[in-house]
Write a protein that holds these residues in place. Structure first.
Motif, PDB file in Angstrom:
ATOM      1  N   LYS A  46       0.835  -1.201   0.000  1.00 37.63           N
ATOM      2  CA  LYS A  46       0.000   0.000   0.000  1.00 37.63           C
ATOM      3  C   LYS A  46       0.875   1.258   0.000  1.00 37.63           C
ATOM      4  CE  LYS A  46      -3.875   1.453  -0.257  1.00 37.63           C
ATOM      5  NZ  LYS A  46      -4.866   0.927  -1.181  1.00 37.63           N
ATOM      6  N   ARG A  47       1.891   1.231   0.885  1.00 35.47           N
ATOM      7  CA  ARG A  47       2.752   2.411   1.007  1.00 35.47           C
ATOM      8  C   ARG A  47       3.531   2.650  -0.278  1.00 35.47           C
ATOM      9  NH1 ARG A  47       7.862   3.132   2.762  1.00 35.47           N
ATOM     10  NH2 ARG A  47       8.103   1.057   3.635  1.00 35.47           N
ATOM     11  N   LEU A  48       4.063   1.583  -0.866  1.00 34.35           N
ATOM     12  CA  LEU A  48       4.830   1.732  -2.104  1.00 34.35           C
ATOM     13  C   LEU A  48       3.929   2.219  -3.249  1.00 34.35           C
ATOM     14  CD1 LEU A  48       7.093  -1.447  -1.838  1.00 34.35           C
ATOM     15  CD2 LEU A  48       7.819   0.937  -1.654  1.00 34.35           C
ATOM     16  N   THR A  49       2.679   1.781  -3.217  1.00 33.22           N
ATOM     17  CA  THR A  49       1.723   2.265  -4.217  1.00 33.22           C
ATOM     18  C   THR A  49       1.447   3.755  -4.005  1.00 33.22           C
ATOM     19  OG1 THR A  49       0.691   0.095  -4.162  1.00 33.22           O
ATOM     20  CG2 THR A  49      -0.543   1.838  -5.252  1.00 33.22           C
ATOM     21  N   ASN A  50       1.251   4.140  -2.725  1.00 29.90           N
ATOM     22  CA  ASN A  50       0.980   5.547  -2.425  1.00 29.90           C
ATOM     23  C   ASN A  50       2.169   6.438  -2.801  1.00 29.90           C
ATOM     24  OD1 ASN A  50      -1.513   4.938  -1.475  1.00 29.90           O
ATOM     25  ND2 ASN A  50      -0.956   5.014   0.709  1.00 29.90           N
ATOM     26  N   GLU A  51       3.378   5.852  -2.736  1.00 28.34           N
ATOM     27  CA  GLU A  51       4.561   6.639  -3.097  1.00 28.34           C
ATOM     28  C   GLU A  51       4.887   6.517  -4.591  1.00 28.34           C
ATOM     29  OE1 GLU A  51       7.443   5.317  -0.255  1.00 28.34           O
ATOM     30  OE2 GLU A  51       6.410   6.329   1.386  1.00 28.34           O
ATOM     31  N   HIS A  52       3.966   5.946  -5.334  1.00 30.97           N
ATOM     32  CA  HIS A  52       4.043   5.863  -6.799  1.00 30.97           C
ATOM     33  C   HIS A  52       5.189   4.995  -7.308  1.00 30.97           C
ATOM     34  CE1 HIS A  52       0.943   8.865  -6.852  1.00 30.97           C
ATOM     35  NE2 HIS A  52       1.695   9.657  -6.091  1.00 30.97           N
ATOM     36  N   TYR A  53       5.613   4.013  -6.492  1.00 37.02           N
ATOM     37  CA  TYR A  53       6.583   3.048  -7.010  1.00 37.02           C
ATOM     38  C   TYR A  53       5.852   1.876  -7.652  1.00 37.02           C
ATOM     39  CZ  TYR A  53       9.798   5.710  -4.097  1.00 37.02           C
ATOM     40  OH  TYR A  53      10.525   6.712  -3.548  1.00 37.02           O
ATOM     41  N   PHE A  54       4.603   1.715  -7.296  1.00 34.60           N
ATOM     42  CA  PHE A  54       3.761   0.676  -7.886  1.00 34.60           C
ATOM     43  C   PHE A  54       2.542   1.301  -8.558  1.00 34.60           C
ATOM     44  CE2 PHE A  54       5.042  -2.737  -4.555  1.00 34.60           C
ATOM     45  CZ  PHE A  54       6.070  -3.166  -5.362  1.00 34.60           C
ATOM     46  N   GLU A  55       2.104   0.595  -9.606  1.00 30.71           N
ATOM     47  CA  GLU A  55       0.796   0.891 -10.191  1.00 30.71           C
ATOM     48  C   GLU A  55      -0.046  -0.360  -9.973  1.00 30.71           C
ATOM     49  OE1 GLU A  55       1.780   3.829 -13.972  1.00 30.71           O
ATOM     50  OE2 GLU A  55       1.687   1.661 -14.234  1.00 30.71           O
ATOM     51  N   THR A  56      -1.323  -0.185  -9.846  1.00 33.20           N
ATOM     52  CA  THR A  56      -2.172  -1.369  -9.677  1.00 33.20           C
ATOM     53  C   THR A  56      -3.215  -1.410 -10.785  1.00 33.20           C
ATOM     54  OG1 THR A  56      -3.734  -0.214  -8.262  1.00 33.20           O
ATOM     55  CG2 THR A  56      -1.916  -1.336  -7.161  1.00 33.20           C
ATOM     56  N   TYR A  57      -3.622  -2.607 -11.104  1.00 28.50           N
ATOM     57  CA  TYR A  57      -4.731  -2.801 -12.044  1.00 28.50           C
ATOM     58  C   TYR A  57      -5.438  -4.098 -11.691  1.00 28.50           C
ATOM     59  CZ  TYR A  57      -1.286  -5.774 -14.426  1.00 28.50           C
ATOM     60  OH  TYR A  57      -0.337  -6.724 -14.729  1.00 28.50           O
ATOM     61  N   LEU A  58      -6.689  -4.154 -12.083  1.00 30.46           N
ATOM     62  CA  LEU A  58      -7.490  -5.344 -11.767  1.00 30.46           C
ATOM     63  C   LEU A  58      -7.515  -6.276 -12.969  1.00 30.46           C
ATOM     64  CD1 LEU A  58     -10.525  -3.774  -9.874  1.00 30.46           C
ATOM     65  CD2 LEU A  58      -8.707  -5.163  -8.881  1.00 30.46           C
ATOM     66  N   ARG A  59      -7.434  -7.562 -12.665  1.00 29.63           N
ATOM     67  CA  ARG A  59      -7.549  -8.543 -13.755  1.00 29.63           C
ATOM     68  C   ARG A  59      -8.448  -9.675 -13.258  1.00 29.63           C
ATOM     69  NH1 ARG A  59      -2.123 -11.083 -16.056  1.00 29.63           N
ATOM     70  NH2 ARG A  59      -1.818  -9.067 -17.040  1.00 29.63           N
ATOM     71  N   GLU A  60      -9.352 -10.075 -14.162  1.00 27.49           N
ATOM     72  CA  GLU A  60     -10.270 -11.156 -13.800  1.00 27.49           C
ATOM     73  C   GLU A  60      -9.503 -12.452 -13.567  1.00 27.49           C
ATOM     74  OE1 GLU A  60     -13.510 -10.936 -13.258  1.00 27.49           O
ATOM     75  OE2 GLU A  60     -13.518  -8.787 -13.750  1.00 27.49           O
ATOM     76  N   SER A  61      -9.993 -13.225 -12.621  1.00 33.38           N
ATOM     77  CA  SER A  61      -9.354 -14.525 -12.392  1.00 33.38           C
ATOM     78  C   SER A  61     -10.388 -15.624 -12.617  1.00 33.38           C
ATOM     79  CB  SER A  61      -8.816 -14.603 -10.968  1.00 33.38           C
ATOM     80  OG  SER A  61      -9.889 -14.757 -10.076  1.00 33.38           O
ATOM     81  N   THR A  62      -9.921 -16.828 -12.903  1.00 29.01           N
ATOM     82  CA  THR A  62     -10.849 -17.936 -13.149  1.00 29.01           C
ATOM     83  C   THR A  62     -11.578 -18.322 -11.861  1.00 29.01           C
ATOM     84  OG1 THR A  62      -8.955 -19.387 -12.866  1.00 29.01           O
ATOM     85  CG2 THR A  62      -9.652 -18.930 -15.139  1.00 29.01           C
ATOM     86  N   GLU A  63     -10.902 -18.095 -10.737  1.00 33.38           N
ATOM     87  CA  GLU A  63     -11.536 -18.451  -9.447  1.00 33.38           C
ATOM     88  C   GLU A  63     -11.623 -17.205  -8.554  1.00 33.38           C
ATOM     89  OE1 GLU A  63      -7.793 -20.702  -7.606  1.00 33.38           O
ATOM     90  OE2 GLU A  63      -8.140 -20.919  -9.746  1.00 33.38           O
ATOM     91  N   GLY A  64     -12.796 -16.945  -8.002  1.00 35.53           N
ATOM     92  CA  GLY A  64     -12.978 -15.827  -7.068  1.00 35.53           C
ATOM     93  C   GLY A  64     -13.065 -14.471  -7.749  1.00 35.53           C
ATOM     94  N   PRO A  65     -12.981 -13.453  -6.950  1.00 34.86           N
ATOM     95  CA  PRO A  65     -13.132 -12.076  -7.458  1.00 34.86           C
ATOM     96  C   PRO A  65     -11.900 -11.632  -8.246  1.00 34.86           C
ATOM     97  CG  PRO A  65     -12.576 -12.055  -5.132  1.00 34.86           C
ATOM     98  CD  PRO A  65     -12.733 -13.492  -5.510  1.00 34.86           C
ATOM     99  N   PRO A  66     -12.000 -10.529  -9.003  1.00 34.18           N
ATOM    100  CA  PRO A  66     -10.839 -10.027  -9.752  1.00 34.18           C
ATOM    101  C   PRO A  66      -9.682  -9.708  -8.816  1.00 34.18           C
ATOM    102  CG  PRO A  66     -12.603  -8.407  -9.734  1.00 34.18           C
ATOM    103  CD  PRO A  66     -13.169  -9.670  -9.213  1.00 34.18           C
ATOM    104  N   ARG A  67      -8.473  -9.916  -9.328  1.00 33.23           N
ATOM    105  CA  ARG A  67      -7.284  -9.712  -8.482  1.00 33.23           C
ATOM    106  C   ARG A  67      -6.607  -8.392  -8.829  1.00 33.23           C
ATOM    107  NH1 ARG A  67      -5.535 -15.913  -9.615  1.00 33.23           N
ATOM    108  NH2 ARG A  67      -6.687 -16.845  -7.885  1.00 33.23           N
ATOM    109  N   LYS A  68      -6.044  -7.798  -7.785  1.00 34.13           N
ATOM    110  CA  LYS A  68      -5.336  -6.541  -8.004  1.00 34.13           C
ATOM    111  C   LYS A  68      -3.867  -6.846  -8.248  1.00 34.13           C
ATOM    112  CE  LYS A  68      -4.911  -3.234  -4.729  1.00 34.13           C
ATOM    113  NZ  LYS A  68      -5.421  -2.164  -3.866  1.00 34.13           N
ATOM    114  N   TYR A  69      -3.403  -6.486  -9.419  1.00 35.18           N
ATOM    115  CA  TYR A  69      -2.013  -6.750  -9.777  1.00 35.18           C
ATOM    116  C   TYR A  69      -1.168  -5.508  -9.528  1.00 35.18           C
ATOM    117  CZ  TYR A  69      -2.763 -11.335 -11.849  1.00 35.18           C
ATOM    118  OH  TYR A  69      -3.031 -12.670 -12.032  1.00 35.18           O
ATOM    119  N   TYR A  70       0.075  -5.750  -9.141  1.00 32.74           N
ATOM    120  CA  TYR A  70       1.022  -4.660  -8.897  1.00 32.74           C
ATOM    121  C   TYR A  70       2.050  -4.636 -10.027  1.00 32.74           C
ATOM    122  CZ  TYR A  70      -0.974  -4.292  -4.254  1.00 32.74           C
ATOM    123  OH  TYR A  70      -1.840  -4.120  -3.224  1.00 32.74           O
TER     124      TYR A  70
END
Lengths: 317, 106
Positions: free
Chosen positions: B48-72
Protein backbone atom coordinates in the motif's frame (compact mmCIF):
# COMPACT_ATOMS: atom_id res chain seq x y z
CA UNK A 1 -11.22 -15.87 15.44
CA UNK A 2 -13.28 -16.38 12.31
CA UNK A 3 -13.04 -14.31 9.16
CA UNK A 4 -16.08 -12.12 9.85
CA UNK A 5 -14.87 -11.13 13.30
CA UNK A 6 -11.38 -10.49 12.00
CA UNK A 7 -12.60 -8.26 9.19
CA UNK A 8 -14.95 -6.38 11.50
CA UNK A 9 -12.28 -5.80 14.13
CA UNK A 10 -9.71 -4.82 11.51
CA UNK A 11 -12.14 -2.31 10.04
CA UNK A 12 -12.79 -0.88 13.47
CA UNK A 13 -9.08 -0.59 14.19
CA UNK A 14 -8.53 1.18 10.87
CA UNK A 15 -11.62 3.36 11.10
CA UNK A 16 -9.43 6.45 10.98
CA UNK A 17 -8.74 5.72 7.30
CA UNK A 18 -10.86 6.91 4.42
CA UNK A 19 -13.59 4.45 3.55
CA UNK A 20 -12.18 3.81 0.10
CA UNK A 21 -8.72 2.98 1.39
CA UNK A 22 -10.19 0.96 4.23
CA UNK A 23 -12.25 -1.20 1.88
CA UNK A 24 -9.25 -1.58 -0.42
CA UNK A 25 -6.84 -2.84 2.25
CA UNK A 26 -9.43 -5.00 4.01
CA UNK A 27 -10.38 -6.68 0.73
CA UNK A 28 -6.71 -7.68 0.31
CA UNK A 29 -6.80 -9.48 3.65
CA UNK A 30 -10.13 -11.03 2.80
CA UNK A 31 -8.72 -12.35 -0.44
CA UNK A 32 -5.61 -13.56 1.34
CA UNK A 33 -7.68 -15.58 3.80
CA UNK A 34 -9.78 -17.01 0.96
CA UNK A 35 -6.66 -18.13 -0.88
CA UNK A 36 -5.16 -19.63 2.23
CA UNK A 37 -8.36 -21.57 2.66
CA UNK A 38 -8.16 -22.72 -0.95
CA UNK A 39 -4.66 -24.04 -0.30
CA UNK A 40 -5.97 -26.20 2.54
CA UNK A 41 -5.67 -24.08 5.68
CA UNK A 42 -8.64 -23.25 7.93
CA UNK A 43 -9.89 -19.69 8.51
CA UNK A 44 -8.49 -19.66 12.02
CA UNK A 45 -5.05 -20.81 10.88
CA UNK A 46 -4.92 -18.24 8.12
CA UNK A 47 -5.86 -15.47 10.50
CA UNK A 48 -3.45 -16.69 13.18
CA UNK A 49 -0.64 -16.24 10.62
CA UNK A 50 -1.25 -12.49 10.71
CA UNK A 51 -0.29 -12.41 14.39
CA UNK A 52 -1.68 -9.79 16.73
CA UNK A 53 -4.44 -7.73 15.18
CA UNK A 54 -3.34 -4.58 16.99
CA UNK A 55 0.21 -4.97 15.69
CA UNK A 56 -1.13 -5.55 12.19
CA UNK A 57 -3.39 -2.50 12.39
CA UNK A 58 -0.46 -0.41 13.63
CA UNK A 59 1.66 -1.60 10.68
CA UNK A 60 -1.08 -0.76 8.22
CA UNK A 61 -1.60 2.68 9.73
CA UNK A 62 2.13 3.29 9.68
CA UNK A 63 2.04 2.70 5.92
CA UNK A 64 -0.53 5.50 5.72
CA UNK A 65 1.62 7.73 7.94
CA UNK A 66 -0.99 7.59 10.68
CA UNK A 67 0.18 7.11 14.25
CA UNK A 68 -1.24 3.88 15.60
CA UNK A 69 -1.59 5.23 19.14
CA UNK A 70 -3.64 8.13 17.81
CA UNK A 71 -5.99 5.70 16.16
CA UNK A 72 -6.18 3.63 19.35
CA UNK A 73 -6.72 6.70 21.49
CA UNK A 74 -9.35 7.92 19.10
CA UNK A 75 -11.04 4.56 19.19
CA UNK A 76 -11.04 4.62 22.99
CA UNK A 77 -12.34 8.13 23.21
CA UNK A 78 -14.71 7.89 20.32
CA UNK A 79 -17.79 7.73 22.51
CA UNK A 80 -16.63 10.47 24.86
CA UNK A 81 -15.23 12.60 22.05
CA UNK A 82 -18.61 13.71 20.77
CA UNK A 83 -19.69 14.65 24.26
CA UNK A 84 -16.43 16.44 24.91
CA UNK A 85 -16.79 18.41 21.72
CA UNK A 86 -20.35 19.27 22.54
CA UNK A 87 -19.30 20.44 25.99
CA UNK A 88 -16.56 22.51 24.47
CA UNK A 89 -19.02 24.09 22.08
CA UNK A 90 -21.41 24.73 24.96
CA UNK A 91 -18.68 26.34 27.05
CA UNK A 92 -17.60 28.48 24.14
CA UNK A 93 -21.16 29.49 23.35
CA UNK A 94 -21.69 30.32 27.01
CA UNK A 95 -18.58 32.43 27.11
CA UNK A 96 -19.52 34.23 23.92
CA UNK A 97 -23.03 34.78 25.23
CA UNK A 98 -21.73 36.12 28.52
CA UNK A 99 -19.38 38.48 26.78
CA UNK A 100 -22.04 39.55 24.33
CA UNK A 101 -24.52 40.00 27.16
CA UNK A 102 -22.08 42.11 29.17
CA UNK A 103 -21.35 44.27 26.18
CA UNK A 104 -25.01 44.60 25.37
CA UNK A 105 -25.88 45.27 28.99
CA UNK A 106 -23.28 48.04 29.26
CA UNK A 107 -24.47 49.55 25.98
CA UNK A 108 -28.08 49.37 27.04
CA UNK A 109 -27.32 50.89 30.43
CA UNK A 110 -25.56 53.75 28.73
CA UNK A 111 -28.34 54.19 26.24
CA UNK A 112 -30.95 53.91 28.96
CA UNK A 113 -29.19 56.59 30.94
CA UNK A 114 -28.90 58.75 27.87
CA UNK A 115 -32.56 58.35 26.96
CA UNK A 116 -33.55 58.97 30.56
CA UNK A 117 -31.43 62.06 30.76
CA UNK A 118 -32.68 63.37 27.47
CA UNK A 119 -36.25 62.66 28.52
CA UNK A 120 -35.80 64.39 31.84
CA UNK A 121 -34.00 67.18 30.03
CA UNK A 122 -36.88 67.74 27.63
CA UNK A 123 -39.33 67.47 30.49
CA UNK A 124 -37.44 70.02 32.50
CA UNK A 125 -37.17 72.25 29.46
CA UNK A 126 -40.90 72.00 28.77
CA UNK A 127 -41.74 72.50 32.41
CA UNK A 128 -39.35 75.43 32.55
CA UNK A 129 -40.80 77.04 29.46
CA UNK A 130 -44.32 76.61 30.79
CA UNK A 131 -43.30 78.02 34.15
CA UNK A 132 -41.73 80.92 32.33
CA UNK A 133 -44.86 81.44 30.24
CA UNK A 134 -47.18 81.21 33.19
CA UNK A 135 -44.70 83.17 35.26
CA UNK A 136 -45.53 86.27 33.23
CA UNK A 137 -49.00 86.38 34.75
CA UNK A 138 -48.86 84.40 38.01
CA UNK A 139 -46.12 86.75 39.25
CA UNK A 140 -48.73 89.42 39.50
CA UNK A 141 -51.18 86.86 40.79
CA UNK A 142 -48.82 86.06 43.56
CA UNK A 143 -48.63 89.72 44.54
CA UNK A 144 -52.36 90.04 44.24
CA UNK A 145 -52.72 86.97 46.30
CA UNK A 146 -50.81 88.62 49.07
CA UNK A 147 -52.79 91.77 48.60
CA UNK A 148 -55.97 89.75 48.67
CA UNK A 149 -55.09 87.95 51.85
CA UNK A 150 -54.18 91.24 53.45
CA UNK A 151 -57.39 92.69 52.12
CA UNK A 152 -59.42 89.83 53.52
CA UNK A 153 -57.89 90.19 56.93
CA UNK A 154 -58.48 93.89 56.92
CA UNK A 155 -61.91 93.50 55.36
CA UNK A 156 -62.92 91.14 58.11
CA UNK A 157 -62.40 93.87 60.66
CA UNK A 158 -64.23 96.50 58.69
CA UNK A 159 -67.13 94.36 57.42
CA UNK A 160 -69.76 96.71 58.69
CA UNK A 161 -68.17 99.79 57.17
CA UNK A 162 -67.96 98.13 53.79
CA UNK A 163 -71.74 97.60 53.59
CA UNK A 164 -72.37 101.19 54.16
CA UNK A 165 -69.74 102.40 51.74
CA UNK A 166 -70.89 99.94 49.04
CA UNK A 167 -72.97 102.37 47.01
CA UNK A 168 -70.82 105.45 47.42
CA UNK A 169 -67.81 103.57 46.15
CA UNK A 170 -69.69 102.52 42.97
CA UNK A 171 -67.81 104.88 40.62
CA UNK A 172 -64.46 103.87 41.93
CA UNK A 173 -65.50 100.26 41.56
CA UNK A 174 -66.35 100.77 37.84
CA UNK A 175 -62.85 101.94 37.01
CA UNK A 176 -61.47 99.09 39.03
CA UNK A 177 -63.68 96.64 37.15
CA UNK A 178 -62.41 97.81 33.75
CA UNK A 179 -58.80 97.27 34.68
CA UNK A 180 -59.88 94.05 36.41
CA UNK A 181 -61.54 92.84 33.19
CA UNK A 182 -58.32 93.35 31.23
CA UNK A 183 -56.32 91.58 33.83
CA UNK A 184 -58.85 88.80 34.10
CA UNK A 185 -58.97 88.13 30.34
CA UNK A 186 -55.17 88.15 30.31
CA UNK A 187 -55.14 85.77 33.21
CA UNK A 188 -57.73 83.57 31.49
CA UNK A 189 -55.64 83.51 28.33
CA UNK A 190 -52.64 82.56 30.42
CA UNK A 191 -54.64 79.82 32.10
CA UNK A 192 -55.84 78.50 28.73
CA UNK A 193 -52.31 78.48 27.34
CA UNK A 194 -51.07 76.82 30.50
CA UNK A 195 -53.89 74.31 30.35
CA UNK A 196 -53.18 73.57 26.67
CA UNK A 197 -49.49 73.15 27.37
CA UNK A 198 -50.18 70.88 30.29
CA UNK A 199 -52.70 68.91 28.27
CA UNK A 200 -50.25 68.49 25.40
CA UNK A 201 -47.52 67.48 27.84
CA UNK A 202 -49.90 65.03 29.42
CA UNK A 203 -50.84 63.68 25.98
CA UNK A 204 -47.17 63.35 25.08
CA UNK A 205 -46.66 61.47 28.33
CA UNK A 206 -49.53 59.11 27.57
CA UNK A 207 -48.34 58.68 24.00
CA UNK A 208 -44.82 57.96 25.22
CA UNK A 209 -46.12 55.46 27.74
CA UNK A 210 -48.22 53.82 25.03
CA UNK A 211 -45.27 53.62 22.67
CA UNK A 212 -43.16 52.18 25.46
CA UNK A 213 -45.76 49.55 26.36
CA UNK A 214 -46.37 48.56 22.74
CA UNK A 215 -42.63 48.44 22.10
CA UNK A 216 -42.05 46.32 25.18
CA UNK A 217 -44.83 43.94 24.19
CA UNK A 218 -43.61 43.64 20.60
CA UNK A 219 -40.01 43.17 21.64
CA UNK A 220 -40.81 40.55 24.24
CA UNK A 221 -43.09 38.73 21.81
CA UNK A 222 -40.41 38.77 19.15
CA UNK A 223 -37.84 37.67 21.71
CA UNK A 224 -40.06 34.78 22.74
CA UNK A 225 -40.41 33.70 19.12
CA UNK A 226 -36.64 33.92 18.69
CA UNK A 227 -36.12 31.87 21.84
CA UNK A 228 -38.47 29.24 20.48
CA UNK A 229 -36.58 29.21 17.18
CA UNK A 230 -33.33 29.05 19.09
CA UNK A 231 -34.50 25.94 20.91
CA UNK A 232 -35.38 24.23 17.64
CA UNK A 233 -32.08 25.29 16.08
CA UNK A 234 -30.13 24.10 19.13
CA UNK A 235 -31.73 20.67 18.90
CA UNK A 236 -30.98 20.53 15.16
CA UNK A 237 -27.43 21.70 15.84
CA UNK A 238 -26.91 18.93 18.35
CA UNK A 239 -28.22 16.47 15.81
CA UNK A 240 -25.38 17.49 13.56
CA UNK A 241 -26.87 20.03 11.18
CA UNK A 242 -24.47 22.84 10.26
CA UNK A 243 -26.57 25.56 11.88
CA UNK A 244 -24.09 27.08 14.30
CA UNK A 245 -24.14 30.48 12.58
CA UNK A 246 -27.91 30.67 12.35
CA UNK A 247 -28.26 29.56 15.97
CA UNK A 248 -25.85 32.23 17.14
CA UNK A 249 -27.65 34.84 15.07
CA UNK A 250 -30.98 33.74 16.54
CA UNK A 251 -29.52 33.91 20.03
CA UNK A 252 -28.24 37.39 19.33
CA UNK A 253 -31.60 38.56 18.02
CA UNK A 254 -33.39 37.03 21.02
CA UNK A 255 -31.01 38.70 23.47
CA UNK A 256 -31.23 42.05 21.74
CA UNK A 257 -35.01 41.97 21.57
CA UNK A 258 -35.22 41.06 25.25
CA UNK A 259 -32.77 43.80 26.03
CA UNK A 260 -34.86 46.25 24.04
CA UNK A 261 -37.95 45.11 25.95
CA UNK A 262 -36.06 45.56 29.20
CA UNK A 263 -34.99 49.04 28.11
CA UNK A 264 -38.62 49.91 27.52
CA UNK A 265 -39.57 48.48 30.90
CA UNK A 266 -36.93 50.52 32.68
CA UNK A 267 -38.08 53.64 30.85
CA UNK A 268 -41.62 53.02 32.06
CA UNK A 269 -40.61 52.04 35.55
CA UNK A 270 -37.96 54.66 36.15
CA UNK A 271 -40.15 57.41 34.82
CA UNK A 272 -42.79 56.69 37.40
CA UNK A 273 -40.48 56.53 40.37
CA UNK A 274 -38.88 59.99 40.19
CA UNK A 275 -42.30 61.59 39.87
CA UNK A 276 -43.38 59.93 43.06
CA UNK A 277 -40.35 61.26 44.85
CA UNK A 278 -40.66 64.65 43.21
CA UNK A 279 -44.28 65.12 44.12
CA UNK A 280 -43.89 66.07 47.76
CA UNK A 281 -41.01 68.40 46.97
CA UNK A 282 -42.70 70.23 44.12
CA UNK A 283 -46.11 70.06 45.76
CA UNK A 284 -44.98 72.50 48.45
CA UNK A 285 -44.32 75.55 46.32
CA UNK A 286 -46.25 74.89 43.13
CA UNK A 287 -48.89 72.38 42.10
CA UNK A 288 -47.12 69.68 40.05
CA UNK A 289 -48.38 68.30 36.79
CA UNK A 290 -50.06 65.09 37.98
CA UNK A 291 -52.21 67.14 40.34
CA UNK A 292 -53.31 69.24 37.43
CA UNK A 293 -57.04 68.80 37.92
CA UNK A 294 -57.08 69.70 41.58
CA UNK A 295 -54.43 72.37 41.05
CA UNK A 296 -56.58 73.97 38.44
CA UNK A 297 -59.47 74.09 40.82
CA UNK A 298 -57.31 75.57 43.50
CA UNK A 299 -56.06 78.14 41.13
CA UNK A 300 -59.52 78.97 39.90
CA UNK A 301 -60.68 79.18 43.47
CA UNK A 302 -57.74 81.38 44.24
CA UNK A 303 -58.56 83.37 41.19
CA UNK A 304 -62.07 84.10 42.37
CA UNK A 305 -60.87 84.86 45.83
CA UNK A 306 -58.18 86.89 44.27
CA UNK A 307 -60.54 89.06 42.26
CA UNK A 308 -62.91 89.37 45.08
CA UNK A 309 -60.13 90.16 47.50
CA UNK A 310 -58.78 92.74 45.12
CA UNK A 311 -62.05 94.46 44.84
CA UNK A 312 -62.34 94.39 48.55
CA UNK A 313 -58.87 95.77 48.86
CA UNK A 314 -59.76 98.59 46.55
CA UNK A 315 -62.90 99.16 48.48
CA UNK A 316 -60.87 99.20 51.58
CA UNK A 317 -58.49 101.69 50.10
CA UNK B 1 16.25 -14.10 11.50
CA UNK B 2 16.31 -10.75 13.22
CA UNK B 3 12.97 -8.97 12.67
CA UNK B 4 14.68 -5.64 12.03
CA UNK B 5 16.87 -7.18 9.34
CA UNK B 6 13.81 -8.63 7.69
CA UNK B 7 11.90 -5.41 7.88
CA UNK B 8 14.71 -3.47 6.29
CA UNK B 9 15.23 -5.83 3.39
CA UNK B 10 11.56 -6.62 2.79
CA UNK B 11 11.06 -3.57 0.62
CA UNK B 12 13.89 -4.55 -1.70
CA UNK B 13 12.60 -8.10 -2.04
CA UNK B 14 9.07 -6.91 -2.83
CA UNK B 15 10.34 -4.41 -5.42
CA UNK B 16 12.55 -7.00 -7.08
CA UNK B 17 9.72 -9.57 -7.15
CA UNK B 18 7.36 -7.16 -8.86
CA UNK B 19 10.12 -6.04 -11.26
CA UNK B 20 10.41 -9.60 -12.60
CA UNK B 21 6.68 -9.81 -13.34
CA UNK B 22 3.41 -8.19 -12.29
CA UNK B 23 1.91 -10.01 -9.32
CA UNK B 24 -1.19 -9.87 -7.18
CA UNK B 25 -1.04 -9.61 -3.40
CA UNK B 26 -1.23 -13.20 -2.35
CA UNK B 27 1.18 -14.32 -5.04
CA UNK B 28 3.64 -11.69 -3.88
CA UNK B 29 3.29 -12.75 -0.26
CA UNK B 30 4.11 -16.31 -1.22
CA UNK B 31 7.08 -15.16 -3.31
CA UNK B 32 8.49 -13.08 -0.46
CA UNK B 33 7.86 -15.87 2.03
CA UNK B 34 10.19 -18.08 -0.02
CA UNK B 35 13.06 -15.64 0.60
CA UNK B 36 12.41 -14.47 4.16
CA UNK B 37 10.07 -15.84 6.79
CA UNK B 38 7.88 -12.81 7.42
CA UNK B 39 4.46 -12.15 8.92
CA UNK B 40 2.23 -12.28 5.87
CA UNK B 41 0.04 -9.52 7.16
CA UNK B 42 2.82 -6.95 7.07
CA UNK B 43 3.35 -7.18 3.31
CA UNK B 44 0.00 -5.64 2.40
CA UNK B 45 0.67 -2.37 4.23
CA UNK B 46 4.05 -2.25 2.53
CA UNK B 47 2.44 -2.71 -0.89
CA UNK B 48 0.00 0.00 0.00
CA UNK B 49 2.75 2.41 1.01
CA UNK B 50 4.83 1.73 -2.10
CA UNK B 51 1.72 2.27 -4.22
CA UNK B 52 0.98 5.55 -2.43
CA UNK B 53 4.56 6.64 -3.10
CA UNK B 54 4.04 5.86 -6.80
CA UNK B 55 6.58 3.05 -7.01
CA UNK B 56 3.76 0.68 -7.89
CA UNK B 57 0.80 0.89 -10.19
CA UNK B 58 -2.17 -1.37 -9.68
CA UNK B 59 -4.73 -2.80 -12.04
CA UNK B 60 -7.49 -5.34 -11.77
CA UNK B 61 -7.55 -8.54 -13.76
CA UNK B 62 -10.27 -11.16 -13.80
CA UNK B 63 -9.35 -14.53 -12.39
CA UNK B 64 -10.85 -17.94 -13.15
CA UNK B 65 -11.54 -18.45 -9.45
CA UNK B 66 -12.98 -15.83 -7.07
CA UNK B 67 -13.13 -12.08 -7.46
CA UNK B 68 -10.84 -10.03 -9.75
CA UNK B 69 -7.28 -9.71 -8.48
CA UNK B 70 -5.34 -6.54 -8.00
CA UNK B 71 -2.01 -6.75 -9.78
CA UNK B 72 1.02 -4.66 -8.90
CA UNK B 73 3.29 -3.25 -11.56
CA UNK B 74 6.64 -1.50 -10.95
CA UNK B 75 6.77 2.07 -12.28
CA UNK B 76 9.87 3.85 -13.61
CA UNK B 77 10.23 5.61 -10.26
CA UNK B 78 9.93 2.20 -8.64
CA UNK B 79 12.74 0.85 -10.80
CA UNK B 80 15.00 3.75 -9.81
CA UNK B 81 14.11 3.28 -6.19
CA UNK B 82 14.79 -0.44 -6.38
CA UNK B 83 18.21 0.23 -7.94
CA UNK B 84 19.13 2.74 -5.26
CA UNK B 85 18.03 0.30 -2.58
CA UNK B 86 20.08 -2.48 -4.14
CA UNK B 87 23.12 -0.21 -4.23
CA UNK B 88 22.67 0.67 -0.60
CA UNK B 89 22.22 -2.97 0.28
CA UNK B 90 25.37 -4.00 -1.53
CA UNK B 91 27.35 -1.21 0.05
CA UNK B 92 26.06 -2.15 3.47
CA UNK B 93 26.77 -5.86 3.16
CA UNK B 94 30.18 -5.12 1.71
CA UNK B 95 31.10 -2.78 4.53
CA UNK B 96 29.63 -4.94 7.25
CA UNK B 97 31.28 -8.02 5.69
CA UNK B 98 34.68 -6.41 5.49
CA UNK B 99 34.31 -5.07 9.02
CA UNK B 100 33.47 -8.50 10.35
CA UNK B 101 36.37 -10.08 8.42
CA UNK B 102 38.81 -7.45 9.70
CA UNK B 103 37.78 -7.91 13.30
CA UNK B 104 38.00 -11.69 12.90
CA UNK B 105 41.56 -11.57 11.47
CA UNK B 106 42.68 -8.72 13.66
Amino acid sequence: MDKKTFIRELKQALSVLQEEELDDIVSEYEQHIDMKQASGLTEEEAIADFGSLNKLAADILEAYHVRADYAAAREGQESSLGEHRRRKVFAKTKEICARFGNLLGAGMRKMCGWVKNSWHGTKRFLAGSIRWMSGLLPDKTGEKCREATEGISQAGEKADGRKRRGRTAGNQEKGGLQTGMFERTGKLMGRIILFCCEMSLWMIGILWNGICIVGVLCCSLFGGCCLFGLGILAVLLLQGYPLAGVTLACLGVAISSFSAAWLGMTLLWRRKNPEETEKPVSGNDKPSRPLMGSGQNDEFGQNKEDGYGKMEARQHA
Amino acid sequence: MNAQFKKGVLELIVLESVRQRDMYGYELVEEVSKVVDVNEGTIYPLLKRLTNEHYFETYLRESTEGPPRKYYHLTAAGVLYRDSLEEEWNELTEKVGSFLKESQHG
